[in-house]
Design a protein around this motif. Structure first.
Motif, PDB file in Angstrom:
ATOM      1  N   ASP A  31      -4.844  11.548   2.807  1.00  0.00           N
ATOM      2  CA  ASP A  31      -5.407  12.511   1.855  1.00  0.00           C
ATOM      3  C   ASP A  31      -6.863  12.880   2.124  1.00  0.00           C
ATOM      4  N   TYR A  61       0.825  -1.209   0.000  1.00  0.00           N
ATOM      5  CA  TYR A  61       0.000   0.000   0.000  1.00  0.00           C
ATOM      6  C   TYR A  61       0.857   1.256   0.000  1.00  0.00           C
ATOM      7  N   LEU A  62       0.415   2.226  -0.794  1.00  0.00           N
ATOM      8  CA  LEU A  62       1.017   3.547  -0.743  1.00  0.00           C
ATOM      9  C   LEU A  62       0.386   4.319   0.407  1.00  0.00           C
ATOM     10  N   PRO A  63       1.028   5.321   0.969  1.00  0.00           N
ATOM     11  CA  PRO A  63       2.351   5.830   0.626  1.00  0.00           C
ATOM     12  C   PRO A  63       3.507   5.023   1.233  1.00  0.00           C
ATOM     13  N   LEU A  64       3.217   4.043   2.106  1.00  0.00           N
ATOM     14  CA  LEU A  64       4.306   3.327   2.784  1.00  0.00           C
ATOM     15  C   LEU A  64       5.282   2.715   1.779  1.00  0.00           C
ATOM     16  N   VAL A 118      -2.821   6.991  -3.185  1.00  0.00           N
ATOM     17  CA  VAL A 118      -3.364   6.174  -2.099  1.00  0.00           C
ATOM     18  C   VAL A 118      -4.529   5.310  -2.578  1.00  0.00           C
ATOM     19  N   SER A 169      -2.891  12.383  -3.133  1.00  0.00           N
ATOM     20  CA  SER A 169      -4.102  11.612  -2.883  1.00  0.00           C
ATOM     21  C   SER A 169      -4.376  10.619  -4.002  1.00  0.00           C
ATOM     22  N   ASP A 178       1.130  10.647   7.790  1.00  0.00           N
ATOM     23  CA  ASP A 178       2.135   9.977   6.971  1.00  0.00           C
ATOM     24  C   ASP A 178       1.512   8.860   6.134  1.00  0.00           C
ATOM     25  N   VAL A 179       1.570   7.605   6.615  1.00  0.00           N
ATOM     26  CA  VAL A 179       1.081   6.475   5.815  1.00  0.00           C
ATOM     27  C   VAL A 179      -0.315   6.079   6.295  1.00  0.00           C
ATOM     28  N   ILE A 180      -0.871   5.002   5.711  1.00  0.00           N
ATOM     29  CA  ILE A 180      -2.202   4.555   6.120  1.00  0.00           C
ATOM     30  C   ILE A 180      -2.114   3.825   7.456  1.00  0.00           C
TER      31      ILE A 180
END
Lengths: 487, 232
Positions: B180, A130-133, A224, A221, B161-163
């Motif tokens: 976002d 998964y983004l952004p990771l 994601v 965005s 930052d991330v999910i």
């Protein structure tokens, strides 16, 4: 059928050699993916066991997932298809033999790239990336992983195109080209060709983003949500494209071991088309908790749940075929019966995950891991074993040891239940997946699950021993033609 | 003979239904439901597990019997093939089950997400690897979530930052915190106690340590806590 050992090491267009190349290579990768699983099972076997740190654990579960899907199940199913498809169709040549050969020679570099990513250190974001990771994770390991997936999807595309061409070229063979395994391969290959390009595009964007410091494709965005859609547009039907050949192989085995054609064969083929079609439009069920637009959640729930209807139909057709026949309990038949039972567990736990309110509770928990392992090991792997044992005497001209085969089945079924049913219960107790700490009170479940993994490993070694020993020194088999393929 | 078979099948089907109902009333799918959502999800899961048990045992029984029937009684049970009536039944039974479960799920979803009057707002900021809770009405920002029992709460999420994914298992649901967009989770805590919020979406090396205590207190205790925090 005795071949020089060296012929298996050379590029080839011979489907029988390709089948062996794919199966041997994929099971070699399976041993590596399984070793990672045992490492994780050891880490969560007893409180206080510390085999690896957090980053190594993350690389273990990321590589375990992607190795098992892309380096074991996909190429193993391709190998089984190379072994079965032409025999069931009754033709001697693939339609695009060189492309099929290329599929194998892309698997090797793709696999080596993926394995190398494990040793590059750093944190790894899981097989879903998964983004952004997955864009932020530093280190060359994640970049190699993305590159390896691109190569492996190209390999999948070569395989699928080759199978599709062979099936379409033989379509004038009315009765044989409507055999369950052929129809299953047809749908499976079509799903691959529709869904893989979408993930391929997203992976290419991610690779460019990781390699360049300039403007980014997946920044902000867009990335994601777009990544999740692109990933699951492939990731969800990926299970379907593995499952269908297993369903096809089980159908052939049932025909061969009952001596009867499948009851309602035409409708079973239509049901497989429905399974494929619904598999293609259910990807949103993985995003119920991820801020999916509310209006599309219910349609995705309905398509995800509805796939149970054609699958149940196929099970009823199998049960009725068994009912009217005298069943021969050969090793592939036992694996087929095991498939029906264990895939039933996967289907029922999948029905729970398809329901939005239940999904919002269980998504991201070990319940999901339990379900997917029941589907892939109880389901696809059982079907794969059924198919391999079924085609083995015709493919190699040798007989395997039936008693060892039956012992393998018992260990496999026992291992699957012991390893993966506790995962469902642990998830219900509120434990997220991808954590390596044991929740107090759940020690027994964790230990049982780790023990099951160990049994499953033993079962797989037994299978490999049986197959390789039979291949080298087994009694000669008289079968030239696949039993039951003319029903 | 035929009457005896019909009787036998009826008894078996009824006992499967009995087992299903027994499972549905005995299982505890959620550890200790502590919110209105959790009660609904708990009921839904009980229905699913009851039904799943009955279906699994039924199919398993059919599978074993169908596999050995030919060997025990000889393979005389011929059926006409194709058999439209039989195939219609194979479609109708799973379709009916799927339909019931879908309608029930949609009903629960609507109940869970119905707008709540006068909710307590909590803005939750997620980052690697911590949760931060902000109460806009009183300006309090803390590292633990406190909620009054009985009053609806709307939790909104944002990640820097991330999910991440906010999951209090006893509350019966989770939602991702995204970089976002703002997402939200509405619930009414029902039972006082100290629970735990975990992160349910892998977010990096310390993902397993991203936990926060969750206190559900009686309204007076909650007000007291809020004032002591605001006074600091």
């Amino acid at each position: 059928m005795s071949r020089d050992m060296r012929s298996y090491l050379r590029p080839t267009t011979d489907p029988a050699v390709l089948a062996v190349q794919f199966l041997v290579t994929s099971f070699a990768f399976f041993l590596l993916g399984g070793a990672l699983a045992l490492g994780m099972a050891g880490e969560t076997s007893l409180p206080g066991v510390e085999l690896m740190g957090a980053e190594a654990y993350s690389r273990a579960f990321s590589n375990h997932g992607s190795i098992m899907i892309f380096l074991w199940l996909m190429p193993a199913v391709a190998g089984l298809t190379h072994a079965l498809l032409l025999r069931v169709l009754g033709v001697t040549r693939s339609a695009l033999p060189r492309l099929s050969g290329l599929g194998f020679w892309l698997l090797l570099p793709g696999g080596l790239l993926m394995l190398s990513s494990f040793f590059m250190g750093g944190d790894s974001p899981g097989w879903t990336a998964y983004l952004p990771l997955s864009a932020q994770t530093t280190g060359v390991g994640q970049t190699l992983w993305v590159a390896s997936l691109i190569v492996l999807l190209l390999s999948l595309g070569c395989n699928a195109t080759g199978f599709l061409a062979t099936i379409l070229a033989a379509r004038s063979e009315k009765s044989r080209s409507r055999s369950p395994f052929v129809v299953a391969s047809l749908i499976s290959s079509t799903l691959a060709l529709i869904s893989a390009p979408v993930l391929l595009a997203a992976l290419t964007a991610l690779l460019v983003d990781r390699l360049s410091a300039g403007p980014s494709f997946l920044a902000g965005s867009l990335g994601v949500t777009l990544w999740q859609n692109a990933f699951w547009f492939f990731g969800h039907p990926a299970t379907t494209m593995l499952l269908l050949p297993a369903i096809g192989a089980v159908s052939e085995v049932i025909q061969a071991n009952t001596g009867n054609p499948l009851v309602a064969k035409r409708s079973v083929n239509l049901a497989m088309v429905a399974v494929g079609g619904l598999g293609l439009v259910s990807w949103g069920q993985h995003m119920f908790a991820s801020g999916l637009i509310p209006a599309v959640r219910v349609p995705f729930m309905l398509t995800s749940m509805a796939v149970a209807i054609p699958l149940a139909f196929i099970v009823f057709a199998w049960l009725t075929t068994l009912w009217v026949s005298k069943v021969r309990f050969s090793t592939p038949m036992l694996f087929s019966l095991g498939f029906i039972s264990m895939f039933g567990l996967a289907g029922l736990s999948g029905l729970v995950l398809a329901s939005i309110p239940a999904n919002l509770q269980l998504h991201g928990s070990t319940f999901v891991s339990g379900h997917s392992h029941l589907a892939l090991f109880g389901g696809v792997m059982s079907g794969l074993f059924a198919g391999i044992y079924y085609v083995f005497p015709t493919l190699t001209g040798k007989n395997y040891d039936e008693n060892l085969g039956k012992l393998h089945f018992l260990a496999h079924a026992g291992g699957v239940h012991l390893a993966f049913l506790p995962m469902l219960l642990i998830g219900l107790q509120g434990v997220p997946r991808r954590v390596f700490e044991i929740r107090p009170g759940l020690e027994l479940f964790e230990l049982a699950s780790s023990g099951g993994a160990l049994i499953l490993a033993g079962a797989s070694l037994l299978f490999l021993y049986n197959i390789f020993f039979a291949w080298r020194a087994g009694r000669p088999a008289a079968q030239e033609v696949l039993p039951g393929s003319t029903l | 003979m035929r009457e005896r078979n019909i009787l036998l099948v009826t008894i078996l089907v009824l006992s499967l239904i009995g087992v299903g109902i027994a499972v549905a009333s005995l299982v505890r799918p959620l550890p200790q439901p502590a919110s209105d959502r959790a009660v609904l999800v708990d009921q839904l899961l009980r229905v699913f597990f009851g039904l799943a048990t009955a279906v699994f045992l039924g199919v398993e029984g059919l599978l074993v019997f169908a596999a050995v029937r030919g060997r025990l009684f000889g393979s005389s049970a011929a059926i006409s093939n194709p058999n439209p009536a039989l195939e219609l039944l194979w479609l109708a039974v799973p379709a009916a089950i799927v339909l019931v479960l879908s309608v029930y799920s949609i009903r629960v979803l609507l109940l869970m997400e119905a707008p709540r009057s006068d909710p307590l707002l909590v803005e939750i900021a997620a980052s690697q690897y911590r949760w931060e809770f902000h109460y806009p009405e009183s300006g309090v920002t803390t590292n633990e979530l406190h909620l009054p029992a009985g009053r609806p709460a709307v939790l909104t999420f944002r990640s820097s930052d991330v999910i991440h994914s906010f999951w209090v298992p006893v509350f019966g649901g989770k939602v991702d915190a995204l970089p976002d967009r703002v997402t939200s989770l509405a619930l009414t805590p029902l039972r006082t106690g100290v629970y735990q919020a975990v992160c349910a979406e892998y977010c990096g090396a310390d993902h397993a340590g991203m936990i926060a205590p969750v206190w559900v207190e009686d309204p007076a205790g909650f007000e007291q806590w809020l004032q002591s925090e605001a006074g600091d």
